[in-house]
Design an enzyme around this catalytic site. Structure first.
Site, PDB file in Angstrom:
ATOM      1  N   ASP A   1      -8.659   2.874  -2.714  1.00 51.66           N
ATOM      2  CA  ASP A   1      -7.454   2.324  -2.104  1.00 51.66           C
ATOM      3  C   ASP A   1      -6.429   3.448  -2.033  1.00 51.66           C
ATOM      4  O   ASP A   1      -5.918   3.900  -3.072  1.00 51.66           O
ATOM      5  CB  ASP A   1      -6.940   1.171  -2.951  1.00 51.66           C
ATOM      6  N   VAL A   2      -6.118   3.905  -0.826  1.00 49.98           N
ATOM      7  CA  VAL A   2      -5.239   5.067  -0.684  1.00 49.98           C
ATOM      8  C   VAL A   2      -3.791   4.770  -1.053  1.00 49.98           C
ATOM      9  O   VAL A   2      -2.968   5.689  -1.108  1.00 49.98           O
ATOM     10  CB  VAL A   2      -5.298   5.661   0.744  1.00 49.98           C
TER      11      VAL A   2
ATOM     12  N   TYR B   1       4.938  -0.982  12.194  1.00 50.74           N
ATOM     13  CA  TYR B   1       3.985   0.086  12.493  1.00 50.74           C
ATOM     14  C   TYR B   1       4.712   1.306  13.057  1.00 50.74           C
ATOM     15  O   TYR B   1       4.450   2.448  12.648  1.00 50.74           O
ATOM     16  CB  TYR B   1       2.941  -0.423  13.475  1.00 50.74           C
TER      17      TYR B   1
END
Length: 245
Positions: free
Chosen positions: A66-67, A160
């Site tokens: 999981d970054v 985003y």
């Protein structure tokens, strides 16, 4: 066609089990790089990509992580280093997209969009830098989004756009911070690419960008002669500009 010689390099592409990341990892393998195929949930796909990479004659491994979690990022890099050696080419490709109006977006979705894009890029870059600094050479390429640096925000995609604007700001900051260390940091920013669920009517060339279009932009920054190019952002949009520019 740009075909950098990546023999002797170890490439980590985050989110490379599917989509653009998959194609980029395989393209790097074909040019001689040992490749780490990163995934969080698509383990079978990642292992298949790693196997395809090995068939080109290079070393490859699949690594889960999981970054957005510092501990998981450390474990991810530890796994790559044990299997392939230190990462000297990092492509921060992971970044969740949620086309939901910001007022209707659940807080958990907001967090996922912001953290996978911004926090993931920060954590992976921070973890990769010590080895790059020690070697006196490194390449980091971050995936942005076309027009996000202009501050043009569609309310439906606001988080985003905001996240990708942050990625581009981080790219320029990190480029300046590493400018005398043999490391370059750049960004590639597509508009719509071929695996998108829907194509907007304003595509300038009546088609989305292909994976190869984006890969060629990434490869521009991996060329041996591109060591003076840092802090740049290449939009892969076919000349697209939003109507309110």
């Amino acid at each position: 066609m740009i075909e950098p010689d990546l023999d002797g390099h170890t490439v980590l592409v985050t989110g490379s089990a599917t989509g653009l990341g998959r194609s980029l990892a395989l393209a790097c393998a074909k040019r001689g790089a040992d490749v780490a195929v990163h995934y969080r949930t698509s383990g079978d796909d990642a292992r298949e990509v790693a196997q395809r990479a090995r068939e080109t004659g290079v070393e490859a491994t699949s690594v889960r992580g999981d970054v957005t979690d510092p501990g998981a990022v450390d474990e991810l890099f530890d796994g790559v280093e044990a299997a392939l050696g230190t990462v000297d080419v990092l492509v921060n490709n992971v970044g969740a997209f949620a086309p939901i109006h910001w007022e209707e977006m659940a807080f958990e979705t907001w967090q996922t969009v912001m953290e996978t894009n911004v926090t993931g890029t920060y954590l992976c870059s921070k973890r990769a830098l010590p080895a790059m600094r020690e070697a006196g050479w490194g390449r980091i390429v971050n995936v942005g989004y076309a027009s996000s640096e202009r501050g043009l925000i569609n309310p439906k995609n606001a988080p985003y756009f905001m996240a990708k604007s942050g990625v581009l700001m981080f790219t320029r900051m990190l480029a300046a911070d590493t400018s005398e260390e043999g490391i370059t940091v750049n960004a590639v920013s597509p508009y719509v690419i071929e695996n998108s669920d829907e194509f907007p009517a304003d595509l300038p060339r009546d088609r989305p960008a292909s994976f190869e279009d984006v890969i060629q932009a990434v490869f521009t920054f991996l060329e041996a002669d591109s060591d003076y190019i840092s802090g740049a952002n290449v939009e892969v949009s076919g000349g697209w500009l939003p109507e309110d520019v």
